[in-house]
Design a protein around this motif. Structure first.
Motif, PDB file in Angstrom:
ATOM      1  N   GLU A  15       0.917  -1.235   0.155  1.00 31.06           N
ATOM      2  CA  GLU A  15      -0.036   0.046   0.093  1.00 31.06           C
ATOM      3  C   GLU A  15       0.809   1.213   0.030  1.00 31.06           C
ATOM      4  O   GLU A  15       0.403   2.399   0.643  1.00 31.06           O
ATOM      5  CB  GLU A  15      -1.144   0.084   1.111  1.00 31.06           C
ATOM      6  N   ARG A  16       2.075   1.172  -0.860  1.00 32.36           N
ATOM      7  CA  ARG A  16       2.754   2.361  -0.946  1.00 32.36           C
ATOM      8  C   ARG A  16       3.160   2.593  -2.534  1.00 32.36           C
ATOM      9  O   ARG A  16       2.894   1.928  -3.231  1.00 32.36           O
ATOM     10  CB  ARG A  16       4.291   2.159  -0.222  1.00 32.36           C
ATOM     11  N   TRP A  17       3.095   4.059  -2.749  1.00 29.61           N
ATOM     12  CA  TRP A  17       3.492   4.512  -4.008  1.00 29.61           C
ATOM     13  C   TRP A  17       4.375   5.557  -4.202  1.00 29.61           C
ATOM     14  O   TRP A  17       4.696   6.233  -3.357  1.00 29.61           O
ATOM     15  CB  TRP A  17       2.112   5.246  -4.522  1.00 29.61           C
ATOM     16  N   ASN A  18       5.347   5.374  -5.297  1.00 29.43           N
ATOM     17  CA  ASN A  18       6.128   6.344  -5.638  1.00 29.43           C
ATOM     18  C   ASN A  18       5.444   7.185  -6.568  1.00 29.43           C
ATOM     19  O   ASN A  18       4.704   6.852  -7.448  1.00 29.43           O
ATOM     20  CB  ASN A  18       7.498   6.018  -6.227  1.00 29.43           C
ATOM     21  N   TRP A  19       5.513   8.408  -6.352  1.00 27.78           N
ATOM     22  CA  TRP A  19       4.922   9.612  -7.295  1.00 27.78           C
ATOM     23  C   TRP A  19       5.504  10.712  -7.498  1.00 27.78           C
ATOM     24  O   TRP A  19       6.351  10.994  -6.546  1.00 27.78           O
ATOM     25  CB  TRP A  19       3.318   9.886  -6.654  1.00 27.78           C
ATOM     26  N   GLU A  20       5.014  11.543  -8.211  1.00 27.61           N
ATOM     27  CA  GLU A  20       5.600  12.575  -8.497  1.00 27.61           C
ATOM     28  C   GLU A  20       4.488  13.602  -9.202  1.00 27.61           C
ATOM     29  O   GLU A  20       3.584  13.178  -9.797  1.00 27.61           O
ATOM     30  CB  GLU A  20       6.633  12.569  -9.804  1.00 27.61           C
ATOM     31  N   VAL A  21       4.586  15.033  -9.059  1.00 30.72           N
ATOM     32  CA  VAL A  21       3.676  16.004  -9.321  1.00 30.72           C
ATOM     33  C   VAL A  21       4.286  16.867 -10.042  1.00 30.72           C
ATOM     34  O   VAL A  21       5.554  17.304  -9.974  1.00 30.72           O
ATOM     35  CB  VAL A  21       2.823  16.633  -8.095  1.00 30.72           C
ATOM     36  N   TYR A  22       3.929  17.456 -11.227  1.00 30.99           N
ATOM     37  CA  TYR A  22       4.487  18.455 -12.151  1.00 30.99           C
ATOM     38  C   TYR A  22       3.227  19.427 -12.858  1.00 30.99           C
ATOM     39  O   TYR A  22       2.260  19.145 -12.751  1.00 30.99           O
ATOM     40  CB  TYR A  22       5.364  17.731 -12.838  1.00 30.99           C
ATOM     41  N   LEU A  23       4.156  20.277 -13.383  1.00 29.02           N
ATOM     42  CA  LEU A  23       3.342  21.279 -14.049  1.00 29.02           C
ATOM     43  C   LEU A  23       3.298  20.697 -15.770  1.00 29.02           C
ATOM     44  O   LEU A  23       4.030  20.325 -16.213  1.00 29.02           O
ATOM     45  CB  LEU A  23       4.021  22.674 -14.321  1.00 29.02           C
ATOM     46  N   ASP A  24       2.246  20.845 -16.123  1.00 23.27           N
ATOM     47  CA  ASP A  24       1.785  20.569 -17.628  1.00 23.27           C
ATOM     48  C   ASP A  24       1.082  21.783 -18.358  1.00 23.27           C
ATOM     49  O   ASP A  24       0.207  22.488 -17.507  1.00 23.27           O
ATOM     50  CB  ASP A  24       1.276  19.316 -17.778  1.00 23.27           C
ATOM     51  N   SER A  25       1.145  21.993 -19.409  1.00 26.97           N
ATOM     52  CA  SER A  25       0.540  22.857 -20.280  1.00 26.97           C
ATOM     53  C   SER A  25       0.346  22.099 -21.683  1.00 26.97           C
ATOM     54  O   SER A  25       1.178  21.762 -22.443  1.00 26.97           O
ATOM     55  CB  SER A  25       1.138  24.164 -20.293  1.00 26.97           C
ATOM     56  N   ASP A  26      -0.805  22.734 -22.464  1.00 26.14           N
ATOM     57  CA  ASP A  26      -0.990  22.440 -24.022  1.00 26.14           C
ATOM     58  C   ASP A  26      -0.160  23.052 -24.729  1.00 26.14           C
ATOM     59  O   ASP A  26       0.194  22.544 -25.832  1.00 26.14           O
ATOM     60  CB  ASP A  26      -2.333  22.708 -24.230  1.00 26.14           C
ATOM     61  N   ASN A  27       0.455  24.027 -24.276  1.00 31.63           N
ATOM     62  CA  ASN A  27       1.649  24.929 -24.749  1.00 31.63           C
ATOM     63  C   ASN A  27       2.851  24.893 -23.958  1.00 31.63           C
ATOM     64  O   ASN A  27       3.151  25.584 -23.155  1.00 31.63           O
ATOM     65  CB  ASN A  27       1.265  26.362 -25.064  1.00 31.63           C
ATOM     66  N   PRO A  28       3.847  24.204 -24.446  1.00 26.48           N
ATOM     67  CA  PRO A  28       5.111  23.770 -23.670  1.00 26.48           C
ATOM     68  C   PRO A  28       6.080  25.115 -23.323  1.00 26.48           C
ATOM     69  O   PRO A  28       6.643  25.518 -22.399  1.00 26.48           O
ATOM     70  CB  PRO A  28       5.941  22.823 -24.453  1.00 26.48           C
ATOM     71  N   LYS A  29       5.454  26.239 -24.029  1.00 30.58           N
ATOM     72  CA  LYS A  29       6.247  27.436 -23.834  1.00 30.58           C
ATOM     73  C   LYS A  29       6.013  28.140 -22.685  1.00 30.58           C
ATOM     74  O   LYS A  29       6.517  29.152 -22.094  1.00 30.58           O
ATOM     75  CB  LYS A  29       6.119  28.457 -25.181  1.00 30.58           C
ATOM     76  N   ASP A  30       4.599  27.932 -22.233  1.00 31.48           N
ATOM     77  CA  ASP A  30       4.051  28.552 -20.864  1.00 31.48           C
ATOM     78  C   ASP A  30       4.891  28.151 -19.683  1.00 31.48           C
ATOM     79  O   ASP A  30       5.162  28.895 -18.975  1.00 31.48           O
ATOM     80  CB  ASP A  30       2.687  27.648 -20.562  1.00 31.48           C
ATOM     81  N   LEU A  31       5.636  27.135 -19.676  1.00 28.66           N
ATOM     82  CA  LEU A  31       6.662  26.821 -18.846  1.00 28.66           C
ATOM     83  C   LEU A  31       7.688  27.737 -18.685  1.00 28.66           C
ATOM     84  O   LEU A  31       8.507  27.963 -17.582  1.00 28.66           O
ATOM     85  CB  LEU A  31       7.080  25.241 -18.797  1.00 28.66           C
ATOM     86  N   PHE A  32       8.202  28.438 -19.771  1.00 34.56           N
ATOM     87  CA  PHE A  32       9.347  29.113 -19.606  1.00 34.56           C
ATOM     88  C   PHE A  32       8.909  30.608 -18.811  1.00 34.56           C
ATOM     89  O   PHE A  32       9.908  31.349 -18.702  1.00 34.56           O
ATOM     90  CB  PHE A  32       9.703  29.549 -21.131  1.00 34.56           C
ATOM     91  N   ALA A  33       7.789  30.750 -18.626  1.00 39.34           N
ATOM     92  CA  ALA A  33       7.223  32.015 -17.847  1.00 39.34           C
ATOM     93  C   ALA A  33       7.179  31.712 -16.485  1.00 39.34           C
ATOM     94  O   ALA A  33       6.965  32.446 -15.775  1.00 39.34           O
ATOM     95  CB  ALA A  33       5.861  32.305 -18.216  1.00 39.34           C
ATOM     96  N   VAL A  34       7.505  30.310 -16.116  1.00 34.45           N
ATOM     97  CA  VAL A  34       7.481  30.126 -14.534  1.00 34.45           C
ATOM     98  C   VAL A  34       8.880  30.390 -13.918  1.00 34.45           C
ATOM     99  O   VAL A  34       9.971  29.726 -14.542  1.00 34.45           O
ATOM    100  CB  VAL A  34       7.033  28.686 -14.474  1.00 34.45           C
ATOM    101  N   LYS A  35       9.011  30.861 -12.842  1.00 32.50           N
ATOM    102  CA  LYS A  35      10.292  31.149 -12.183  1.00 32.50           C
ATOM    103  C   LYS A  35      10.342  29.912 -11.073  1.00 32.50           C
ATOM    104  O   LYS A  35      11.408  29.285 -10.868  1.00 32.50           O
ATOM    105  CB  LYS A  35      10.224  32.219 -11.289  1.00 32.50           C
ATOM    106  N   GLU A  36       9.291  29.495 -10.415  1.00 33.82           N
ATOM    107  CA  GLU A  36       9.400  28.379  -9.429  1.00 33.82           C
ATOM    108  C   GLU A  36       7.855  28.045  -9.110  1.00 33.82           C
ATOM    109  O   GLU A  36       6.997  28.629  -9.210  1.00 33.82           O
ATOM    110  CB  GLU A  36      10.170  28.824  -8.219  1.00 33.82           C
TER     111      GLU A  36
END
Length: 101
Positions: A15-36
Protein backbone atom coordinates in the motif's frame (compact mmCIF):
# COMPACT_ATOMS: atom_id res chain seq x y z
CA UNK A 1 -1.74 30.44 -20.19
CA UNK A 2 -3.26 27.05 -19.41
CA UNK A 3 -0.96 25.36 -16.90
CA UNK A 4 -2.23 22.60 -14.65
CA UNK A 5 -0.92 20.01 -12.22
CA UNK A 6 -0.67 16.33 -13.10
CA UNK A 7 0.88 13.35 -11.38
CA UNK A 8 2.51 10.03 -12.19
CA UNK A 9 2.40 7.06 -9.83
CA UNK A 10 3.92 3.63 -9.41
CA UNK A 11 2.55 1.12 -6.90
CA UNK A 12 5.54 -0.40 -5.09
CA UNK A 13 3.54 -2.78 -2.87
CA UNK A 14 2.53 -2.77 0.79
CA UNK A 15 0.00 0.00 0.00
CA UNK A 16 2.78 2.43 -0.97
CA UNK A 17 3.44 4.43 -4.10
CA UNK A 18 6.27 6.39 -5.59
CA UNK A 19 4.75 9.46 -7.20
CA UNK A 20 5.61 12.76 -8.75
CA UNK A 21 3.63 15.93 -9.34
CA UNK A 22 4.49 18.45 -12.05
CA UNK A 23 3.25 21.32 -14.20
CA UNK A 24 1.80 20.59 -17.62
CA UNK A 25 0.40 22.78 -20.38
CA UNK A 26 -1.04 22.42 -23.87
CA UNK A 27 1.59 24.97 -24.86
CA UNK A 28 5.04 23.90 -23.57
CA UNK A 29 6.25 27.52 -23.95
CA UNK A 30 4.05 28.43 -20.95
CA UNK A 31 6.57 26.76 -18.64
CA UNK A 32 9.25 29.24 -19.75
CA UNK A 33 7.26 31.97 -17.97
CA UNK A 34 7.52 30.11 -14.64
CA UNK A 35 10.20 31.02 -12.10
CA UNK A 36 9.38 28.43 -9.39
CA UNK A 37 6.63 26.32 -7.90
CA UNK A 38 5.85 26.05 -4.20
CA UNK A 39 4.07 22.75 -3.47
CA UNK A 40 1.99 22.35 -0.32
CA UNK A 41 1.76 18.68 0.63
CA UNK A 42 -0.31 16.97 3.33
CA UNK A 43 0.84 18.12 6.80
CA UNK A 44 1.88 14.56 7.72
CA UNK A 45 4.84 14.89 5.32
CA UNK A 46 8.18 15.85 6.74
CA UNK A 47 8.79 19.29 5.22
CA UNK A 48 5.30 19.65 3.65
CA UNK A 49 6.21 22.90 1.85
CA UNK A 50 8.63 22.31 -1.00
CA UNK A 51 9.93 24.70 -3.62
CA UNK A 52 11.05 23.47 -7.05
CA UNK A 53 13.02 25.71 -9.38
CA UNK A 54 14.10 23.10 -11.96
CA UNK A 55 12.10 23.75 -15.16
CA UNK A 56 13.18 20.47 -16.81
CA UNK A 57 10.40 17.93 -16.34
CA UNK A 58 7.83 20.60 -15.52
CA UNK A 59 9.05 21.64 -12.06
CA UNK A 60 8.67 18.03 -10.96
CA UNK A 61 8.51 17.02 -7.31
CA UNK A 62 9.20 13.33 -6.58
CA UNK A 63 8.26 11.59 -3.34
CA UNK A 64 6.37 8.57 -2.01
CA UNK A 65 3.42 7.87 0.24
CA UNK A 66 0.42 5.75 1.01
CA UNK A 67 -2.72 7.87 0.42
CA UNK A 68 -4.37 10.50 -1.70
CA UNK A 69 -4.80 14.15 -0.73
CA UNK A 70 -5.28 17.55 -2.31
CA UNK A 71 -1.98 19.03 -3.47
CA UNK A 72 -1.85 22.82 -3.57
CA UNK A 73 0.74 24.73 -5.55
CA UNK A 74 1.69 28.34 -5.99
CA UNK A 75 3.22 29.01 -9.39
CA UNK A 76 5.43 32.09 -9.42
CA UNK A 77 5.92 33.62 -12.86
CA UNK A 78 8.92 35.62 -14.01
CA UNK A 79 6.72 38.74 -14.33
CA UNK A 80 5.83 38.57 -10.60
CA UNK A 81 2.36 37.06 -11.01
CA UNK A 82 1.33 34.20 -8.71
CA UNK A 83 -1.11 31.44 -9.74
CA UNK A 84 -2.72 29.03 -7.27
CA UNK A 85 -3.38 25.48 -8.50
CA UNK A 86 -4.89 22.40 -6.84
CA UNK A 87 -4.77 18.75 -7.82
CA UNK A 88 -6.18 15.65 -6.15
CA UNK A 89 -3.31 13.16 -6.12
CA UNK A 90 -4.17 9.98 -8.05
CA UNK A 91 -2.76 6.65 -6.85
CA UNK A 92 -4.08 3.37 -8.26
CA UNK A 93 -3.34 -0.31 -7.78
CA UNK A 94 -4.19 -1.06 -11.43
CA UNK A 95 -2.55 -0.10 -13.61
CA UNK A 96 0.54 -0.36 -11.46
CA UNK A 97 2.00 2.73 -13.17
CA UNK A 98 0.07 5.63 -14.63
CA UNK A 99 -0.48 9.32 -15.18
CA UNK A 100 -3.43 11.45 -14.11
CA UNK A 101 -5.47 13.03 -16.92
Amino acid sequence: MNIRLRNNWENIGEERWNWEVYLDSDNPKDLFAVKEVKYILHPTFSNPIRVVRQRKGGFKLKTSGWGIFLIKAFVYLLDGEKIKLEHMLELHYEPKKGTSP
